[in-house]
Scaffold this motif. Sequence first.
Motif, PDB file in Angstrom:
ATOM      1  N   HIS A  44       0.870  -1.177   0.000  1.00 58.26           N
ATOM      2  CA  HIS A  44       0.000   0.000   0.000  1.00 58.26           C
ATOM      3  C   HIS A  44       0.904   1.223   0.000  1.00 58.26           C
ATOM      4  CE1 HIS A  44      -4.129  -1.676   1.418  1.00 58.26           C
ATOM      5  NE2 HIS A  44      -3.480  -2.555   0.671  1.00 58.26           N
ATOM      6  N   TRP A  45       0.652   2.125  -0.931  1.00 59.59           N
ATOM      7  CA  TRP A  45       1.505   3.310  -1.080  1.00 59.59           C
ATOM      8  C   TRP A  45       0.863   4.500  -0.390  1.00 59.59           C
ATOM      9  CZ3 TRP A  45       0.617  -0.473  -4.587  1.00 59.59           C
ATOM     10  CH2 TRP A  45       1.744  -1.150  -5.080  1.00 59.59           C
ATOM     11  N   PRO A  46       1.677   5.452   0.085  1.00 60.78           N
ATOM     12  CA  PRO A  46       1.104   6.665   0.689  1.00 60.78           C
ATOM     13  C   PRO A  46       0.485   7.540  -0.397  1.00 60.78           C
ATOM     14  CG  PRO A  46       3.506   6.808   0.604  1.00 60.78           C
ATOM     15  CD  PRO A  46       3.154   5.423   0.181  1.00 60.78           C
ATOM     16  N   GLY A  47      -0.801   7.731  -0.316  1.00 60.50           N
ATOM     17  CA  GLY A  47      -1.490   8.518  -1.340  1.00 60.50           C
ATOM     18  C   GLY A  47      -1.961   7.631  -2.476  1.00 60.50           C
ATOM     19  N   PRO A  48      -2.985   8.064  -3.222  1.00 58.99           N
ATOM     20  CA  PRO A  48      -3.518   7.267  -4.319  1.00 58.99           C
ATOM     21  C   PRO A  48      -2.557   7.223  -5.507  1.00 58.99           C
ATOM     22  CG  PRO A  48      -4.579   9.416  -4.272  1.00 58.99           C
ATOM     23  CD  PRO A  48      -3.717   9.336  -3.045  1.00 58.99           C
ATOM     24  N   ARG A  49      -2.703   6.197  -6.321  1.00 60.81           N
ATOM     25  CA  ARG A  49      -1.906   6.036  -7.539  1.00 60.81           C
ATOM     26  C   ARG A  49      -2.859   5.770  -8.708  1.00 60.81           C
ATOM     27  NH1 ARG A  49       1.204   7.553  -4.248  1.00 60.81           N
ATOM     28  NH2 ARG A  49       3.337   6.829  -3.837  1.00 60.81           N
ATOM     29  N   THR A  50      -2.543   6.379  -9.849  1.00 58.97           N
ATOM     30  CA  THR A  50      -3.358   6.228 -11.052  1.00 58.97           C
ATOM     31  C   THR A  50      -2.551   5.538 -12.139  1.00 58.97           C
ATOM     32  OG1 THR A  50      -4.647   8.215 -10.533  1.00 58.97           O
ATOM     33  CG2 THR A  50      -4.697   7.437 -12.822  1.00 58.97           C
ATOM     34  N   ILE A  51      -3.115   4.470 -12.697  1.00 60.65           N
ATOM     35  CA  ILE A  51      -2.458   3.695 -13.752  1.00 60.65           C
ATOM     36  C   ILE A  51      -3.334   3.754 -15.001  1.00 60.65           C
ATOM     37  CG2 ILE A  51      -1.620   1.429 -14.452  1.00 60.65           C
ATOM     38  CD1 ILE A  51      -2.197   1.995 -10.792  1.00 60.65           C
ATOM     39  N   ALA A  52      -2.820   4.284 -16.091  1.00 59.04           N
ATOM     40  CA  ALA A  52      -3.565   4.375 -17.350  1.00 59.04           C
ATOM     41  C   ALA A  52      -3.121   3.267 -18.287  1.00 59.04           C
ATOM     42  CB  ALA A  52      -3.339   5.733 -18.007  1.00 59.04           C
ATOM     43  N   VAL A  53      -4.086   2.561 -18.869  1.00 54.74           N
ATOM     44  CA  VAL A  53      -3.812   1.475 -19.816  1.00 54.74           C
ATOM     45  C   VAL A  53      -4.159   1.992 -21.211  1.00 54.74           C
ATOM     46  CG1 VAL A  53      -4.306  -0.914 -20.438  1.00 54.74           C
ATOM     47  CG2 VAL A  53      -4.345  -0.210 -18.029  1.00 54.74           C
ATOM     48  N   VAL A  54      -3.175   2.017 -22.105  1.00 59.95           N
ATOM     49  CA  VAL A  54      -3.344   2.745 -23.362  1.00 59.95           C
ATOM     50  C   VAL A  54      -2.887   1.929 -24.566  1.00 59.95           C
ATOM     51  CG1 VAL A  54      -3.009   4.961 -22.190  1.00 59.95           C
ATOM     52  CG2 VAL A  54      -1.041   3.800 -23.212  1.00 59.95           C
ATOM     53  N   ASN A  55      -3.418   2.284 -25.704  1.00 61.73           N
ATOM     54  CA  ASN A  55      -2.968   1.939 -27.050  1.00 61.73           C
ATOM     55  C   ASN A  55      -3.921   2.626 -28.004  1.00 61.73           C
ATOM     56  OD1 ASN A  55      -2.293   0.715 -29.612  1.00 61.73           O
ATOM     57  ND2 ASN A  55      -1.400  -0.999 -28.505  1.00 61.73           N
ATOM     58  N   ALA A  56      -3.406   3.215 -29.064  1.00 60.54           N
ATOM     59  CA  ALA A  56      -4.253   3.955 -29.996  1.00 60.54           C
ATOM     60  C   ALA A  56      -5.037   3.051 -30.924  1.00 60.54           C
ATOM     61  CB  ALA A  56      -3.395   4.919 -30.826  1.00 60.54           C
ATOM     62  N   ARG A  90      -0.250  -8.853 -32.852  1.00 62.14           N
ATOM     63  CA  ARG A  90      -0.497  -8.322 -34.194  1.00 62.14           C
ATOM     64  C   ARG A  90       0.432  -7.147 -34.483  1.00 62.14           C
ATOM     65  NH1 ARG A  90      -6.804  -7.429 -35.421  1.00 62.14           N
ATOM     66  NH2 ARG A  90      -5.776  -5.720 -36.565  1.00 62.14           N
ATOM     67  N   ASP A  91       0.919  -7.082 -35.705  1.00 64.67           N
ATOM     68  CA  ASP A  91       1.867  -6.031 -36.083  1.00 64.67           C
ATOM     69  C   ASP A  91       1.273  -4.638 -35.919  1.00 64.67           C
ATOM     70  OD1 ASP A  91       3.603  -8.035 -36.703  1.00 64.67           O
ATOM     71  OD2 ASP A  91       3.339  -7.904 -38.885  1.00 64.67           O
ATOM     72  N   ASP A  92      -0.008  -4.468 -36.328  1.00 64.66           N
ATOM     73  CA  ASP A  92      -0.589  -3.128 -36.262  1.00 64.66           C
ATOM     74  C   ASP A  92      -0.802  -2.676 -34.821  1.00 64.66           C
ATOM     75  OD1 ASP A  92      -2.531  -5.089 -35.990  1.00 64.66           O
ATOM     76  OD2 ASP A  92      -4.112  -3.916 -36.958  1.00 64.66           O
ATOM     77  N   HIS A  93      -1.132  -3.614 -33.931  1.00 68.29           N
ATOM     78  CA  HIS A  93      -1.281  -3.250 -32.527  1.00 68.29           C
ATOM     79  C   HIS A  93       0.063  -2.836 -31.927  1.00 68.29           C
ATOM     80  CE1 HIS A  93      -5.152  -5.906 -32.112  1.00 68.29           C
ATOM     81  NE2 HIS A  93      -5.362  -4.766 -32.763  1.00 68.29           N
ATOM     82  N   ALA A  94       1.089  -3.622 -32.226  1.00 68.20           N
ATOM     83  CA  ALA A  94       2.419  -3.315 -31.688  1.00 68.20           C
ATOM     84  C   ALA A  94       2.945  -1.990 -32.231  1.00 68.20           C
ATOM     85  CB  ALA A  94       3.379  -4.452 -32.020  1.00 68.20           C
TER      86      ALA A  94
END
Length: 429
Positions: free
Chosen positions: A174-186, A333-337
Motif C-alpha cells: 500500500h503506497w502513501p497517497g492514491p496512484r493512477t495507472i492508465a492502460v493505453v494503445n491507440a 499483431r503487427d498493427d497493434h504493436a
Amino acid sequence: MTLQQHTTPVITAHADQHGTGHITIDGATQPLTASSLDAARDHIITTLTTLARTHQAPVTATTTDPDGTWHLTVDPTGHVHAEPHHAAPPAAEATVAAAAPQVAPAAEQQTAPAAPQDEAPPLRDGRRSFLTQEQTEEPATNGWRGALSKVGIRLTPSEQERAERADAHAVSQHWPGPRTIAVVNAKGGSSKTPTTILLAAVFARFGGAGVLTWDNNQTRGTLGWRTEQGPHDSTLLELLPQVDRLLSTGAQSADLAHYVHHQTRDRFDVLRSQPTNLAHEQRMAPEDVDAIHAVASKYYRLVFIDSGNDESDPMWLRMIDHTDQLVLATTTRDDHAEAGALLLEALAQRDEKSAQLARRAVVVVNQANAKSSRADLELVASGYRSLVRAVATIPFDPAMVDGILRYGSLRASTRRSWLSAGAAVARGL
C-alpha cells in the motif's frame, strides 16, 4: 500391475503444468490425469507408497515436472525422501566449515584489560538491539518441495517459488497517497480492457480493497461488458452530477455503491461508461475527467483507467495528466504493436511528464490469438524492451477470449504471468 517379489522396479513419472502426464513402471506406462499439478504429485506419491507396500521394500522413482527433475524414494510406511537431480555435493558442508574463521586455542588468546569500575560503557555504542529481527523463510508450498512439506518434510522454496513470492509481495504493498495507472494503445482491440481488468484483479486479490477500474472512453468502452454488473445500471454519467456531494465532508464511501459495480470474486470496483449511447450523447470535457478523478482518488488507493483509442481527445490527454504509471497493452499483431510504439513516441514529444511516463512505461504483450506462437510473443516483447522500463508477456488463455473476465478462471500459468505483470507495474509506483 504385479511386481516380482525380489525385483526392484524401475519407475519414472512425468506431469505437466495442467496435471497431465504418465507413470512408467518397468516399461509399462499408465496415463496420469489429475485436476492440477499438485494433485498429480499427490497421486505419484500415493502410487509409490502402494508399490513400496506391495514390494515390501523402498521404491525409487525419477520424476519430471515444470519444477525440474527429482529423485524420490518412498518406503512402505509412506515416508518420502527427495533430492533434486542436481543436488549439492556432501562436501559443501566441509567447504562451509573450512571458510569459517578459525578460533585460536585458549592459551594463545589474549584477554583484553577490564574496563575501570568507575567508567560506564556507552549505552548505544557496540550494543546489539534487542529488537533486531531475523526473517524466517516459510517452507516451500509449490512443486515437489511443497508436496513434501505437506507430509512433514520441511524444505526451502525453489528459486521459482521465491520469485513468485517476491511478485506477490510487490503487488500487496500500500503506497502513501492514491496512484493512477492508465492502460493505453491507440488501436482498438489491442487488449486494453482485459489488461485493465486483470491487473486490477491482481492488485485487489493480493493487496486488498480500494481498487477501481474506470472506463474513460467516449466511443463505446466495453469495460462494463467484460465485468460483473451490480444491482443497478449506473455509469459515470450518473456519477458526474453527484461529484460535489461525494467530495463533501459528509459523504461516505458506501455512497459510491450507487454508481460503481463491485466484482465479488476479484474484489475491485468498476466505473462504467455508457456503451449504448452515441459518442456525442456522452461527450465529456477535461474538467469532467478532473471531477471523476477527484472522487476516485478520494475513495480508492489505486485507480486503473481503461482508455479510448484517440490520443488527441482532450479527455484522453487529461487522463495522462493524472497518470502515475503508464501501461501499454498490445497483442502480437503487427498493427497493434506499431500503434503502441507510435503512441510512446508521440508522448515523448508532448511534455516532460508525458515523456517520463513513456520511458517508465510497462508493456503487456498478450498472445490473444490461439494461432499465434510463443515466438510471435517474444518478437513483440523484444522490440519494446529498449523503449520502456519493463515488458511482460501473457500466454494465450481461452478464458480471456469472451465474456466476463475473472482471474480465478484463468490457467495457473496465465495467472502467474499476470502476477508478474502486476509486479512490474507495482515497482514503478
